[in-house]
Scaffold this motif. Structure first.
Motif, short mmCIF file in Angstrom:
data_model
loop_
_atom_site.label_atom_id
_atom_site.label_comp_id
_atom_site.label_asym_id
_atom_site.label_seq_id
_atom_site.Cartn_x
_atom_site.Cartn_y
_atom_site.Cartn_z
N ARG A 40 -13.27 -13.47 -0.08
CA ARG A 40 -14.07 -13.45 1.14
C ARG A 40 -13.50 -12.43 2.10
O ARG A 40 -12.31 -12.16 2.10
CB ARG A 40 -14.03 -14.82 1.81
CG ARG A 40 -14.81 -15.83 1.08
CD ARG A 40 -14.90 -17.06 1.91
NE ARG A 40 -15.85 -17.94 1.25
CZ ARG A 40 -16.13 -19.12 1.69
NH1 ARG A 40 -15.56 -19.59 2.76
NH2 ARG A 40 -16.99 -19.86 1.04
N GLY A 41 -14.35 -11.88 2.92
CA GLY A 41 -13.91 -10.90 3.91
C GLY A 41 -13.51 -9.59 3.28
O GLY A 41 -12.69 -8.86 3.81
N ARG A 42 -14.12 -9.30 2.15
CA ARG A 42 -13.70 -8.11 1.40
C ARG A 42 -13.94 -6.81 2.15
O ARG A 42 -13.15 -5.89 2.06
CB ARG A 42 -14.37 -8.08 0.04
CG ARG A 42 -15.87 -8.03 0.10
CD ARG A 42 -16.45 -8.08 -1.31
NE ARG A 42 -17.88 -8.15 -1.20
CZ ARG A 42 -18.61 -9.13 -1.65
NH1 ARG A 42 -18.04 -10.15 -2.26
NH2 ARG A 42 -19.91 -9.12 -1.52
N LEU A 43 -15.03 -6.71 2.92
CA LEU A 43 -15.28 -5.47 3.65
C LEU A 43 -14.24 -5.24 4.73
O LEU A 43 -13.80 -4.12 4.96
CB LEU A 43 -16.68 -5.46 4.23
CG LEU A 43 -17.81 -5.38 3.20
CD1 LEU A 43 -19.17 -5.46 3.89
CD2 LEU A 43 -17.70 -4.12 2.40
N VAL A 44 -13.83 -6.32 5.38
CA VAL A 44 -12.79 -6.20 6.40
C VAL A 44 -11.48 -5.74 5.75
O VAL A 44 -10.80 -4.86 6.26
CB VAL A 44 -12.58 -7.55 7.14
CG1 VAL A 44 -11.37 -7.49 8.06
CG2 VAL A 44 -13.83 -7.93 7.91
N ALA A 45 -11.15 -6.34 4.58
CA ALA A 45 -9.92 -5.95 3.88
C ALA A 45 -9.99 -4.50 3.42
O ALA A 45 -9.00 -3.78 3.48
CB ALA A 45 -9.69 -6.88 2.70
N ARG A 87 -9.59 -2.31 6.57
CA ARG A 87 -8.25 -2.42 7.14
C ARG A 87 -7.22 -1.67 6.29
O ARG A 87 -6.30 -1.08 6.82
CB ARG A 87 -7.86 -3.91 7.25
CG ARG A 87 -6.51 -4.12 7.91
CD ARG A 87 -6.14 -5.59 8.03
NE ARG A 87 -6.15 -6.23 6.74
CZ ARG A 87 -6.87 -7.32 6.43
NH1 ARG A 87 -7.62 -7.89 7.33
NH2 ARG A 87 -6.82 -7.84 5.22
N ASN A 88 -7.38 -1.68 4.98
CA ASN A 88 -6.41 -1.04 4.08
C ASN A 88 -6.98 0.22 3.44
O ASN A 88 -6.66 0.53 2.30
CB ASN A 88 -5.99 -2.03 2.99
CG ASN A 88 -5.21 -3.19 3.54
OD1 ASN A 88 -4.41 -3.02 4.45
ND2 ASN A 88 -5.44 -4.36 3.00
N TRP A 89 -7.78 0.97 4.18
CA TRP A 89 -8.42 2.16 3.59
C TRP A 89 -7.44 3.17 3.01
O TRP A 89 -7.73 3.78 2.00
CB TRP A 89 -9.39 2.82 4.57
CG TRP A 89 -8.72 3.48 5.73
CD1 TRP A 89 -8.45 2.94 6.94
CD2 TRP A 89 -8.21 4.81 5.75
NE1 TRP A 89 -7.79 3.84 7.73
CE2 TRP A 89 -7.63 5.01 7.03
CE3 TRP A 89 -8.18 5.86 4.84
CZ2 TRP A 89 -7.03 6.21 7.40
CZ3 TRP A 89 -7.58 7.04 5.21
CH2 TRP A 89 -7.02 7.21 6.48
N GLY A 93 0.83 -1.20 0.00
CA GLY A 93 0.00 0.00 0.00
C GLY A 93 0.86 1.25 0.00
O GLY A 93 0.54 2.24 -0.67
N LYS A 94 1.96 1.23 0.74
CA LYS A 94 2.88 2.37 0.75
C LYS A 94 3.52 2.55 -0.63
O LYS A 94 3.71 3.68 -1.08
CB LYS A 94 3.96 2.18 1.81
CG LYS A 94 3.46 2.38 3.22
CD LYS A 94 4.55 2.19 4.22
CE LYS A 94 3.97 2.33 5.62
NZ LYS A 94 4.96 2.07 6.65
#
Length: 180
Positions: A58-63, A66-68, A5-6
């Motif tokens: 799966r778990g796309r909203l959490v990802a 978490r990585n906003w 992400g950085k």
């Protein structure tokens, strides 16, 4: 934001700075603009592919939560760079940073000193220079697509330079010189 992400954020910052540089002269630096455009296009496609992959897992909203910063920083940088270009801030900024050199050069030419061969005036790379004591103009290297762009100085209204093109008032005695 994780390491990747950085990296995406860093690339977006460099592309934003490249965009500001490419658009910091009248007519824009054509070569730089093409390079930055290809960079933004490649970056955008890659960013959208990664977003698509995250959304199908799966778990796309959490990802996403978490990585906003990964998802928020690049579009914000693109919007900021685009807004600055839209209002003409890069052209104005480079002009103001070069203002003292431009005014000094104009003063020496108006006092009768021949302009001579110059490579730079302020932050502007010079392609060629034309004029007299009453008015002068110079074309900036690598500007425009079908024509050239530069700056002209004339304290008594629109420049009377024996060269093709037309002029658009910019600031004080300074004009943007457009040679199509």
């Amino acid at each position: 934001m994780n390491v990747s992400g950085k990296a995406w954020g860093t690339v977006a910052v460099w592309l934003g700075l490249g965009t500001i540089y490419a658009t910091s002269v009248p007519g824009w630096h054509f070569t730089w603009l093409m390079l930055v455009g290809v960079g933004w296009l490649s970056f955008g496609v890659g960013w959208l592919i990664v977003l698509g992959l995250v959304l199908v897992r799966r778990g796309r909203l959490v990802a996403l939560r978490r990585n906003w910063p990964f998802w928020a920083v690049p579009p914000l940088i693109l919007a900021l760079a685009g807004s600055l270009v839209y209002v003409g801030a890069p052209v104005r900024m480079r002009f103001e940073l070069s203002r003292s050199s431009l005014d000094h050069f104009a003063k020496t030419v108006s006092e009768g000193t021949p302009p001579g061969k110059r490579n730079w005036i302020g932050l502007y790379p010079i392609e060629y220079l034309e004029g007299s004591r009453r008015a002068f103009g110079f074309m900036i290297e690598d500007t425009g697509f079908f024509g050239s762009y530069g700056l002209a100085w004339s304290p008594n209204g629109e420049p009377d330079i024996d060269a093709p093109g037309y002029y658009r008032h910019f600031d004080g005695p300074w004009y943007i010189w457009i040679d199509d």
